[in-house]
Design an enzyme around this catalytic site. Structure first.
Site, PDB file in Angstrom:
ATOM      1  N   GLU A   1       0.812  -1.211   0.000  1.00  0.00           N
ATOM      2  CA  GLU A   1       0.000   0.000   0.000  1.00  0.00           C
ATOM      3  C   GLU A   1       0.853   1.273   0.000  1.00  0.00           C
ATOM      4  O   GLU A   1       0.392   2.345   0.364  1.00  0.00           O
ATOM      5  CB  GLU A   1      -0.969  -0.042   1.187  1.00  0.00           C
ATOM      6  CG  GLU A   1      -2.029  -1.110   0.980  1.00  0.00           C
ATOM      7  CD  GLU A   1      -2.612  -1.606   2.292  1.00  0.00           C
ATOM      8  OE1 GLU A   1      -3.757  -1.267   2.583  1.00  0.00           O
ATOM      9  OE2 GLU A   1      -1.910  -2.325   3.013  1.00  0.00           O
TER      10      GLU A   1
ATOM     11  N   SER B   1      -5.848  -4.363   1.839  1.00  0.00           N
ATOM     12  CA  SER B   1      -6.094  -4.081   0.430  1.00  0.00           C
ATOM     13  C   SER B   1      -6.629  -5.280  -0.343  1.00  0.00           C
ATOM     14  O   SER B   1      -6.525  -5.317  -1.558  1.00  0.00           O
ATOM     15  CB  SER B   1      -4.822  -3.608  -0.281  1.00  0.00           C
ATOM     16  OG  SER B   1      -4.481  -2.339   0.160  1.00  0.00           O
TER      17      SER B   1
ATOM     18  N   TYR C   1      -8.795   0.275  -5.654  1.00  0.00           N
ATOM     19  CA  TYR C   1      -7.863   1.285  -6.150  1.00  0.00           C
ATOM     20  C   TYR C   1      -7.966   1.596  -7.637  1.00  0.00           C
ATOM     21  O   TYR C   1      -7.417   2.577  -8.093  1.00  0.00           O
ATOM     22  CB  TYR C   1      -6.423   0.880  -5.800  1.00  0.00           C
ATOM     23  CG  TYR C   1      -6.265   0.726  -4.319  1.00  0.00           C
ATOM     24  CD1 TYR C   1      -6.556   1.798  -3.471  1.00  0.00           C
ATOM     25  CD2 TYR C   1      -5.887  -0.482  -3.753  1.00  0.00           C
ATOM     26  CE1 TYR C   1      -6.448   1.661  -2.098  1.00  0.00           C
ATOM     27  CE2 TYR C   1      -5.781  -0.622  -2.382  1.00  0.00           C
ATOM     28  CZ  TYR C   1      -6.064   0.456  -1.563  1.00  0.00           C
ATOM     29  OH  TYR C   1      -5.961   0.320  -0.213  1.00  0.00           O
TER      30      TYR C   1
ATOM     31  N   ARG D   1     -10.839   2.985  11.557  1.00  0.00           N
ATOM     32  CA  ARG D   1     -12.062   2.809  10.779  1.00  0.00           C
ATOM     33  C   ARG D   1     -12.550   1.385  11.000  1.00  0.00           C
ATOM     34  O   ARG D   1     -11.782   0.438  10.808  1.00  0.00           O
ATOM     35  CB  ARG D   1     -11.795   3.036   9.284  1.00  0.00           C
ATOM     36  CG  ARG D   1     -13.084   3.227   8.463  1.00  0.00           C
ATOM     37  CD  ARG D   1     -12.821   3.187   6.969  1.00  0.00           C
ATOM     38  NE  ARG D   1     -12.486   1.835   6.563  1.00  0.00           N
ATOM     39  CZ  ARG D   1     -11.474   1.513   5.774  1.00  0.00           C
ATOM     40  NH1 ARG D   1     -10.672   2.423   5.282  1.00  0.00           N
ATOM     41  NH2 ARG D   1     -11.238   0.242   5.468  1.00  0.00           N
TER      42      ARG D   1
ATOM     43  N   ASP E   1     -14.982  -1.665   9.981  1.00  0.00           N
ATOM     44  CA  ASP E   1     -15.693  -2.143   8.790  1.00  0.00           C
ATOM     45  C   ASP E   1     -16.652  -3.264   9.164  1.00  0.00           C
ATOM     46  O   ASP E   1     -16.278  -4.198   9.886  1.00  0.00           O
ATOM     47  CB  ASP E   1     -14.695  -2.661   7.754  1.00  0.00           C
ATOM     48  CG  ASP E   1     -13.780  -1.561   7.204  1.00  0.00           C
ATOM     49  OD1 ASP E   1     -14.011  -0.370   7.521  1.00  0.00           O
ATOM     50  OD2 ASP E   1     -12.839  -1.903   6.459  1.00  0.00           O
TER      51      ASP E   1
ATOM     52  N   GLU F   1     -13.530  -5.885  10.371  1.00  0.00           N
ATOM     53  CA  GLU F   1     -12.172  -5.580  10.817  1.00  0.00           C
ATOM     54  C   GLU F   1     -12.064  -4.129  11.250  1.00  0.00           C
ATOM     55  O   GLU F   1     -12.962  -3.325  11.015  1.00  0.00           O
ATOM     56  CB  GLU F   1     -11.173  -5.849   9.697  1.00  0.00           C
ATOM     57  CG  GLU F   1     -11.437  -5.000   8.457  1.00  0.00           C
ATOM     58  CD  GLU F   1     -10.322  -5.117   7.413  1.00  0.00           C
ATOM     59  OE1 GLU F   1      -9.214  -5.518   7.771  1.00  0.00           O
ATOM     60  OE2 GLU F   1     -10.582  -4.784   6.247  1.00  0.00           O
TER      61      GLU F   1
ATOM     62  N   ASN G   1      -9.312  -0.909  10.891  1.00  0.00           N
ATOM     63  CA  ASN G   1      -8.106  -0.406  10.247  1.00  0.00           C
ATOM     64  C   ASN G   1      -7.587   0.744  11.096  1.00  0.00           C
ATOM     65  O   ASN G   1      -8.256   1.770  11.231  1.00  0.00           O
ATOM     66  CB  ASN G   1      -8.434   0.070   8.835  1.00  0.00           C
ATOM     67  CG  ASN G   1      -8.795  -1.102   7.934  1.00  0.00           C
ATOM     68  OD1 ASN G   1      -7.931  -1.851   7.519  1.00  0.00           O
ATOM     69  ND2 ASN G   1     -10.079  -1.284   7.671  1.00  0.00           N
TER      70      ASN G   1
ATOM     71  N   GLY H   1      -7.203   5.076   5.209  1.00  0.00           N
ATOM     72  CA  GLY H   1      -6.795   5.969   4.126  1.00  0.00           C
ATOM     73  C   GLY H   1      -7.153   7.418   4.446  1.00  0.00           C
ATOM     74  O   GLY H   1      -8.175   7.697   5.077  1.00  0.00           O
TER      75      GLY H   1
END
Ligand SMILES: Nc1ncnc2c1ncn2[C@@H]1O[C@H](COP(=O)(O)OP(=O)(O)O)[C@@H](O)[C@H]1O
Ligand SMILES: [Mg+2]
Length: 361
Positions: free
Chosen positions: A11, A184, A253, A292, A294, A308, A310, A314
Protein backbone atom coordinates in the site's frame (compact mmCIF):
# COMPACT_ATOMS: atom_id res chain seq x y z
CA UNK A 1 5.52 17.36 13.42
CA UNK A 2 6.83 14.47 11.36
CA UNK A 3 4.67 12.82 8.73
CA UNK A 4 5.88 9.32 7.93
CA UNK A 5 4.80 7.81 4.60
CA UNK A 6 5.64 5.25 1.94
CA UNK A 7 6.96 2.09 3.53
CA UNK A 8 7.58 -1.54 2.79
CA UNK A 9 4.07 -2.60 1.95
CA UNK A 10 1.83 -3.15 -1.04
CA UNK A 11 0.00 0.00 0.00
CA UNK A 12 3.04 2.24 -0.53
CA UNK A 13 1.35 4.33 -3.21
CA UNK A 14 -1.88 4.77 -1.28
CA UNK A 15 0.25 5.99 1.62
CA UNK A 16 1.87 8.64 -0.59
CA UNK A 17 -1.57 9.86 -1.68
CA UNK A 18 -2.78 9.97 1.93
CA UNK A 19 0.35 11.84 3.02
CA UNK A 20 -0.10 14.40 0.25
CA UNK A 21 -3.67 15.16 1.31
CA UNK A 22 -2.76 15.29 5.03
CA UNK A 23 0.09 17.71 4.32
CA UNK A 24 -2.17 19.89 2.17
CA UNK A 25 -4.86 20.06 4.85
CA UNK A 26 -2.66 20.69 7.90
CA UNK A 27 -2.75 24.21 9.29
CA UNK A 28 0.73 25.57 8.42
CA UNK A 29 0.48 28.31 11.07
CA UNK A 30 0.17 25.68 13.74
CA UNK A 31 2.45 22.90 12.48
CA UNK A 32 5.93 22.81 11.08
CA UNK A 33 5.82 19.78 8.81
CA UNK A 34 8.81 17.45 8.61
CA UNK A 35 8.22 14.92 5.82
CA UNK A 36 9.78 11.51 6.47
CA UNK A 37 9.62 9.02 3.60
CA UNK A 38 10.32 5.29 3.73
CA UNK A 39 11.30 3.62 0.48
CA UNK A 40 9.85 0.26 -0.57
CA UNK A 41 13.14 -1.25 0.57
CA UNK A 42 12.81 0.30 4.01
CA UNK A 43 15.28 3.19 3.82
CA UNK A 44 14.27 6.36 5.65
CA UNK A 45 14.52 9.63 3.72
CA UNK A 46 14.45 13.06 5.34
CA UNK A 47 16.57 15.23 3.04
CA UNK A 48 15.09 17.41 0.34
CA UNK A 49 11.49 16.63 -0.56
CA UNK A 50 11.03 12.95 0.38
CA UNK A 51 7.40 12.86 -0.78
CA UNK A 52 8.36 14.07 -4.22
CA UNK A 53 11.30 11.64 -4.30
CA UNK A 54 9.06 8.66 -3.50
CA UNK A 55 6.37 9.80 -5.94
CA UNK A 56 8.98 9.92 -8.71
CA UNK A 57 10.28 6.49 -7.71
CA UNK A 58 6.74 5.15 -8.01
CA UNK A 59 6.25 6.50 -11.49
CA UNK A 60 9.72 5.30 -12.49
CA UNK A 61 8.93 1.83 -11.12
CA UNK A 62 5.65 1.71 -13.02
CA UNK A 63 7.58 2.61 -16.18
CA UNK A 64 9.84 -0.34 -15.40
CA UNK A 65 13.01 1.69 -14.64
CA UNK A 66 14.27 -0.85 -12.15
CA UNK A 67 17.59 0.91 -11.59
CA UNK A 68 15.89 3.91 -10.00
CA UNK A 69 14.76 1.72 -7.11
CA UNK A 70 17.55 1.16 -4.69
CA UNK A 71 18.79 -2.13 -3.50
CA UNK A 72 20.26 -2.15 -0.04
CA UNK A 73 21.02 -4.75 2.54
CA UNK A 74 19.14 -4.85 5.83
CA UNK A 75 22.36 -3.90 7.64
CA UNK A 76 22.60 -0.66 5.74
CA UNK A 77 18.95 0.16 6.39
CA UNK A 78 18.78 -0.07 10.15
CA UNK A 79 21.25 2.69 11.08
CA UNK A 80 19.28 4.96 8.77
CA UNK A 81 16.42 4.86 11.21
CA UNK A 82 18.23 6.63 14.02
CA UNK A 83 20.67 8.62 11.91
CA UNK A 84 17.86 10.23 9.98
CA UNK A 85 16.59 11.40 13.33
CA UNK A 86 12.93 11.01 14.07
CA UNK A 87 14.09 12.42 17.40
CA UNK A 88 13.76 16.09 16.54
CA UNK A 89 10.01 16.25 16.08
CA UNK A 90 7.35 16.82 18.76
CA UNK A 91 4.87 14.36 17.33
CA UNK A 92 4.79 11.80 14.55
CA UNK A 93 1.94 10.95 12.23
CA UNK A 94 2.47 7.56 10.59
CA UNK A 95 0.46 7.60 7.37
CA UNK A 96 1.54 4.06 6.57
CA UNK A 97 -0.67 1.14 5.65
CA UNK A 98 -0.22 -2.60 6.10
CA UNK A 99 2.76 -4.55 7.47
CA UNK A 100 5.73 -2.52 8.86
CA UNK A 101 3.56 0.55 9.39
CA UNK A 102 0.12 -0.28 10.66
CA UNK A 103 1.07 -3.46 12.54
CA UNK A 104 2.83 -2.11 15.63
CA UNK A 105 6.41 -2.34 14.37
CA UNK A 106 6.89 1.35 13.62
CA UNK A 107 4.81 2.19 16.72
CA UNK A 108 7.35 0.22 18.78
CA UNK A 109 10.13 2.34 17.35
CA UNK A 110 8.27 5.53 18.32
CA UNK A 111 7.68 4.16 21.83
CA UNK A 112 11.40 3.46 22.21
CA UNK A 113 12.17 6.99 21.04
CA UNK A 114 9.52 8.31 23.48
CA UNK A 115 7.85 10.48 20.85
CA UNK A 116 4.07 11.00 20.80
CA UNK A 117 2.47 9.55 17.66
CA UNK A 118 -0.94 9.52 16.05
CA UNK A 119 -3.08 6.40 16.27
CA UNK A 120 -3.03 3.06 18.05
CA UNK A 121 -0.09 1.79 20.07
CA UNK A 122 1.84 -1.45 19.62
CA UNK A 123 -0.82 -3.85 20.91
CA UNK A 124 -3.83 -2.28 19.22
CA UNK A 125 -1.97 -2.00 15.93
CA UNK A 126 -0.75 -5.60 16.07
CA UNK A 127 -4.15 -7.02 17.06
CA UNK A 128 -5.96 -5.14 14.32
CA UNK A 129 -3.43 -6.24 11.70
CA UNK A 130 -3.78 -9.97 12.49
CA UNK A 131 -7.28 -11.08 11.47
CA UNK A 132 -7.08 -14.28 13.52
CA UNK A 133 -5.98 -12.50 16.72
CA UNK A 134 -8.53 -9.73 16.11
CA UNK A 135 -11.40 -12.16 15.64
CA UNK A 136 -10.34 -14.15 18.70
CA UNK A 137 -10.61 -10.96 20.79
CA UNK A 138 -13.96 -10.08 19.21
CA UNK A 139 -15.27 -13.57 20.00
CA UNK A 140 -14.01 -13.40 23.60
CA UNK A 141 -15.76 -10.05 24.04
CA UNK A 142 -19.02 -11.21 22.46
CA UNK A 143 -18.74 -9.05 19.34
CA UNK A 144 -20.37 -10.76 16.34
CA UNK A 145 -18.00 -11.55 13.46
CA UNK A 146 -18.20 -14.07 10.60
CA UNK A 147 -17.46 -17.68 11.60
CA UNK A 148 -13.93 -18.76 10.66
CA UNK A 149 -11.22 -21.35 10.94
CA UNK A 150 -7.55 -20.45 11.26
CA UNK A 151 -4.99 -22.54 9.41
CA UNK A 152 -1.21 -22.37 9.69
CA UNK A 153 0.72 -22.57 6.44
CA UNK A 154 2.65 -25.64 7.60
CA UNK A 155 -0.65 -27.44 8.26
CA UNK A 156 -1.83 -26.63 4.77
CA UNK A 157 1.38 -27.89 3.20
CA UNK A 158 1.54 -31.08 5.29
CA UNK A 159 -2.13 -32.01 5.69
CA UNK A 160 -4.08 -30.74 2.71
CA UNK A 161 -6.92 -33.28 2.89
CA UNK A 162 -7.71 -32.83 6.61
CA UNK A 163 -7.56 -29.04 6.23
CA UNK A 164 -10.08 -29.11 3.35
CA UNK A 165 -12.32 -31.45 5.34
CA UNK A 166 -12.17 -29.13 8.38
CA UNK A 167 -13.08 -26.10 6.25
CA UNK A 168 -16.00 -27.90 4.61
CA UNK A 169 -17.35 -29.22 7.86
CA UNK A 170 -17.03 -25.98 9.85
CA UNK A 171 -17.48 -23.28 7.19
CA UNK A 172 -18.82 -24.60 3.88
CA UNK A 173 -19.41 -22.54 0.72
CA UNK A 174 -19.31 -19.84 -0.30
CA UNK A 175 -16.39 -18.77 1.86
CA UNK A 176 -13.56 -16.25 1.88
CA UNK A 177 -9.93 -17.36 2.12
CA UNK A 178 -7.44 -14.75 3.35
CA UNK A 179 -3.92 -14.30 4.66
CA UNK A 180 -4.18 -13.22 8.32
CA UNK A 181 -1.84 -10.23 8.03
CA UNK A 182 -2.37 -8.06 5.02
CA UNK A 183 -4.74 -5.46 3.66
CA UNK A 184 -6.09 -4.08 0.43
CA UNK A 185 -7.72 -7.47 -0.25
CA UNK A 186 -4.35 -8.84 -1.41
CA UNK A 187 -4.46 -12.65 -1.41
CA UNK A 188 -8.21 -12.74 -0.65
CA UNK A 189 -10.38 -15.15 -2.69
CA UNK A 190 -14.09 -15.88 -2.64
CA UNK A 191 -14.53 -19.65 -3.03
CA UNK A 192 -17.81 -21.09 -4.33
CA UNK A 193 -17.11 -24.85 -4.33
CA UNK A 194 -14.59 -27.39 -3.08
CA UNK A 195 -12.76 -27.36 -6.41
CA UNK A 196 -11.64 -23.77 -5.72
CA UNK A 197 -10.41 -24.23 -2.15
CA UNK A 198 -6.85 -25.55 -2.69
CA UNK A 199 -5.88 -22.77 -5.12
CA UNK A 200 -7.29 -20.12 -2.76
CA UNK A 201 -5.32 -21.54 0.19
CA UNK A 202 -2.17 -21.75 -1.96
CA UNK A 203 -2.60 -18.10 -2.92
CA UNK A 204 -3.16 -16.90 0.66
CA UNK A 205 -0.15 -18.99 1.77
CA UNK A 206 2.07 -16.95 -0.54
CA UNK A 207 1.43 -13.90 1.62
CA UNK A 208 1.42 -15.16 5.19
CA UNK A 209 2.20 -18.10 7.42
CA UNK A 210 -1.23 -17.78 9.03
CA UNK A 211 -4.42 -18.09 6.97
CA UNK A 212 -8.12 -18.00 7.67
CA UNK A 213 -11.29 -19.16 5.97
CA UNK A 214 -14.48 -17.27 6.76
CA UNK A 215 -18.15 -17.90 6.09
CA UNK A 216 -19.23 -15.58 3.27
CA UNK A 217 -21.92 -13.19 4.32
CA UNK A 218 -24.34 -11.83 1.76
CA UNK A 219 -24.04 -8.34 3.08
CA UNK A 220 -23.90 -4.63 2.59
CA UNK A 221 -20.46 -3.29 3.50
CA UNK A 222 -20.78 -0.51 6.05
CA UNK A 223 -17.91 1.46 7.56
CA UNK A 224 -17.76 3.75 10.57
CA UNK A 225 -15.01 6.13 11.76
CA UNK A 226 -13.93 6.13 15.41
CA UNK A 227 -12.01 8.94 17.12
CA UNK A 228 -10.74 9.28 20.69
CA UNK A 229 -8.67 7.59 23.39
CA UNK A 230 -10.46 6.58 26.57
CA UNK A 231 -13.87 7.82 25.42
CA UNK A 232 -13.96 7.22 21.69
CA UNK A 233 -16.85 8.45 19.56
CA UNK A 234 -18.21 7.12 16.28
CA UNK A 235 -19.12 8.99 13.10
CA UNK A 236 -22.11 8.48 10.87
CA UNK A 237 -21.58 5.24 8.94
CA UNK A 238 -20.87 5.10 5.22
CA UNK A 239 -21.42 2.36 2.65
CA UNK A 240 -19.11 0.85 0.05
CA UNK A 241 -20.79 -0.64 -3.00
CA UNK A 242 -18.25 -2.39 -5.23
CA UNK A 243 -19.44 -3.27 -8.71
CA UNK A 244 -17.21 -6.32 -8.74
CA UNK A 245 -18.07 -9.55 -6.93
CA UNK A 246 -16.49 -8.25 -3.73
CA UNK A 247 -14.36 -5.31 -2.58
CA UNK A 248 -11.12 -6.66 -4.04
CA UNK A 249 -7.88 -4.84 -4.83
CA UNK A 250 -9.13 -3.65 -8.22
CA UNK A 251 -12.38 -2.34 -6.74
CA UNK A 252 -10.43 -0.49 -4.03
CA UNK A 253 -7.86 1.28 -6.15
CA UNK A 254 -8.64 1.02 -9.85
CA UNK A 255 -12.39 0.78 -10.31
CA UNK A 256 -14.15 4.12 -10.54
CA UNK A 257 -17.46 2.26 -10.50
CA UNK A 258 -17.09 1.50 -6.78
CA UNK A 259 -19.62 3.70 -5.01
CA UNK A 260 -18.75 5.28 -1.67
CA UNK A 261 -21.91 6.55 -0.04
CA UNK A 262 -21.65 8.89 2.95
CA UNK A 263 -23.72 8.80 5.04
CA UNK A 264 -25.09 5.31 4.45
CA UNK A 265 -28.82 4.90 3.98
CA UNK A 266 -29.69 3.01 7.17
CA UNK A 267 -32.48 3.21 9.73
CA UNK A 268 -31.58 5.18 12.89
CA UNK A 269 -31.61 2.03 15.01
CA UNK A 270 -29.04 0.32 12.76
CA UNK A 271 -26.84 3.42 12.81
CA UNK A 272 -26.83 3.42 16.60
CA UNK A 273 -26.10 -0.33 16.72
CA UNK A 274 -23.18 0.04 14.28
CA UNK A 275 -21.76 3.04 16.14
CA UNK A 276 -21.92 1.20 19.46
CA UNK A 277 -20.18 -1.86 17.96
CA UNK A 278 -17.53 0.35 16.34
CA UNK A 279 -16.68 1.93 19.69
CA UNK A 280 -16.62 -1.45 21.46
CA UNK A 281 -14.39 -2.98 18.77
CA UNK A 282 -12.01 -0.02 19.14
CA UNK A 283 -11.96 -0.40 22.91
CA UNK A 284 -11.52 -4.18 23.11
CA UNK A 285 -8.56 -4.06 20.70
CA UNK A 286 -6.97 -1.32 22.84
CA UNK A 287 -6.89 1.18 20.00
CA UNK A 288 -6.16 4.88 20.37
CA UNK A 289 -6.63 8.05 18.39
CA UNK A 290 -8.40 6.82 15.32
CA UNK A 291 -9.60 3.71 13.48
CA UNK A 292 -12.06 2.81 10.78
CA UNK A 293 -14.37 -0.05 11.71
CA UNK A 294 -15.69 -2.14 8.79
CA UNK A 295 -18.92 -4.12 9.03
CA UNK A 296 -21.07 -6.56 7.11
CA UNK A 297 -24.82 -6.07 7.44
CA UNK A 298 -26.68 -9.20 6.33
CA UNK A 299 -29.06 -8.28 3.52
CA UNK A 300 -31.67 -10.76 4.71
CA UNK A 301 -31.53 -10.87 8.50
CA UNK A 302 -30.09 -7.39 9.14
CA UNK A 303 -27.55 -8.93 11.50
CA UNK A 304 -24.46 -6.73 11.92
CA UNK A 305 -21.03 -8.41 11.88
CA UNK A 306 -17.77 -6.61 12.55
CA UNK A 307 -15.30 -7.44 9.77
CA UNK A 308 -12.17 -5.58 10.82
CA UNK A 309 -10.59 -2.46 12.24
CA UNK A 310 -8.11 -0.41 10.25
CA UNK A 311 -5.91 1.54 12.64
CA UNK A 312 -4.40 3.77 9.92
CA UNK A 313 -7.26 4.29 7.50
CA UNK A 314 -6.80 5.97 4.13
CA UNK A 315 -6.50 9.76 4.26
CA UNK A 316 -6.75 10.58 0.56
CA UNK A 317 -9.15 13.23 -0.71
CA UNK A 318 -11.82 10.56 -1.34
CA UNK A 319 -11.10 8.25 1.61
CA UNK A 320 -13.96 7.07 3.78
CA UNK A 321 -12.43 7.91 7.19
CA UNK A 322 -12.21 11.70 6.71
CA UNK A 323 -15.39 11.74 4.59
CA UNK A 324 -17.46 10.10 7.34
CA UNK A 325 -16.17 12.68 9.82
CA UNK A 326 -16.89 15.54 7.44
CA UNK A 327 -20.45 14.24 7.06
CA UNK A 328 -20.68 14.11 10.86
CA UNK A 329 -19.69 17.78 11.19
CA UNK A 330 -15.90 17.49 11.62
CA UNK A 331 -14.01 18.95 8.64
CA UNK A 332 -10.66 17.45 7.57
CA UNK A 333 -8.32 20.10 9.10
CA UNK A 334 -10.17 19.90 12.44
CA UNK A 335 -10.00 16.10 12.32
CA UNK A 336 -6.21 16.33 11.91
CA UNK A 337 -6.00 18.71 14.90
CA UNK A 338 -7.99 16.18 16.95
CA UNK A 339 -5.86 13.12 16.12
CA UNK A 340 -2.68 15.09 16.84
CA UNK A 341 -4.04 16.33 20.17
CA UNK A 342 -5.02 12.73 21.02
CA UNK A 343 -1.41 11.65 20.31
CA UNK A 344 -0.14 14.16 22.92
CA UNK A 345 -2.88 13.15 25.39
CA UNK A 346 -1.99 9.48 25.12
CA UNK A 347 1.74 10.15 25.48
CA UNK A 348 1.05 12.25 28.56
CA UNK A 349 -1.21 9.57 30.01
CA UNK A 350 1.41 6.86 29.54
CA UNK A 351 4.19 9.08 30.89
CA UNK A 352 2.16 9.71 34.02
CA UNK A 353 1.81 5.99 34.66
CA UNK A 354 5.49 5.20 34.33
CA UNK A 355 6.47 8.08 36.65
CA UNK A 356 4.04 6.90 39.29
CA UNK A 357 5.55 3.42 39.06
CA UNK A 358 9.06 4.74 39.64
CA UNK A 359 7.95 6.82 42.63
CA UNK A 360 6.25 3.84 44.20
CA UNK A 361 9.37 1.74 43.80
N1 LIG B 1 -16.85 -13.13 5.37
C1 LIG B 1 -17.05 -12.33 4.32
N2 LIG B 1 -18.28 -12.23 3.75
C2 LIG B 1 -18.51 -11.42 2.69
N3 LIG B 1 -17.54 -10.68 2.09
C3 LIG B 1 -16.29 -10.75 2.58
C4 LIG B 1 -15.98 -11.57 3.72
N4 LIG B 1 -14.67 -11.42 3.99
C5 LIG B 1 -14.18 -10.57 3.07
N5 LIG B 1 -15.13 -10.17 2.21
C6 LIG B 1 -14.92 -9.26 1.07
O1 LIG B 1 -13.53 -9.13 0.81
C7 LIG B 1 -13.08 -7.79 1.07
C8 LIG B 1 -11.71 -7.80 1.71
O2 LIG B 1 -11.71 -8.55 2.90
P1 LIG B 1 -11.12 -7.97 4.25
O3 LIG B 1 -11.25 -9.04 5.28
O4 LIG B 1 -11.74 -6.67 4.56
O5 LIG B 1 -9.57 -7.82 3.92
P2 LIG B 1 -8.62 -6.54 3.83
O6 LIG B 1 -7.98 -6.42 5.18
O7 LIG B 1 -7.64 -6.92 2.78
O8 LIG B 1 -9.46 -5.34 3.52
C9 LIG B 1 -14.18 -7.21 1.93
O9 LIG B 1 -14.23 -5.80 1.83
C10 LIG B 1 -15.43 -7.87 1.35
O10 LIG B 1 -15.80 -7.29 0.10
MG1 LIG C 1 -11.12 -4.65 4.47
Amino acid sequence: MGIVFGGRSGEHEVSLRSARSVMDALNKDRYEIVPIGITREGRWLTDGDPLHTLESMCSAASRGDEDVRERRSRRELLPGVDANGIADVDVLFPVLHGPYGEDGTVQGLFELADIPYVGAGVLGSALAMDKVAMKAVFAAEGLPSAGFVAIMRWEWSEERQPVCARVEQRIGYPCFVKPANLGSSVGVTKVHASSGLPAALDLAARYDRKLLVEKAINAREIECSVLGNDHPVASLPGEVIPRREFYDYEAKYHDDATQLIVPADLPAGKVAEIQALAVRAFTVLDCAGMARADFFVDRVTGQVYINELNTIPGFTAVSMYPRMWAASGLPFPDLLDRVIQLAFDRHHDRGRMSTAYKNDG
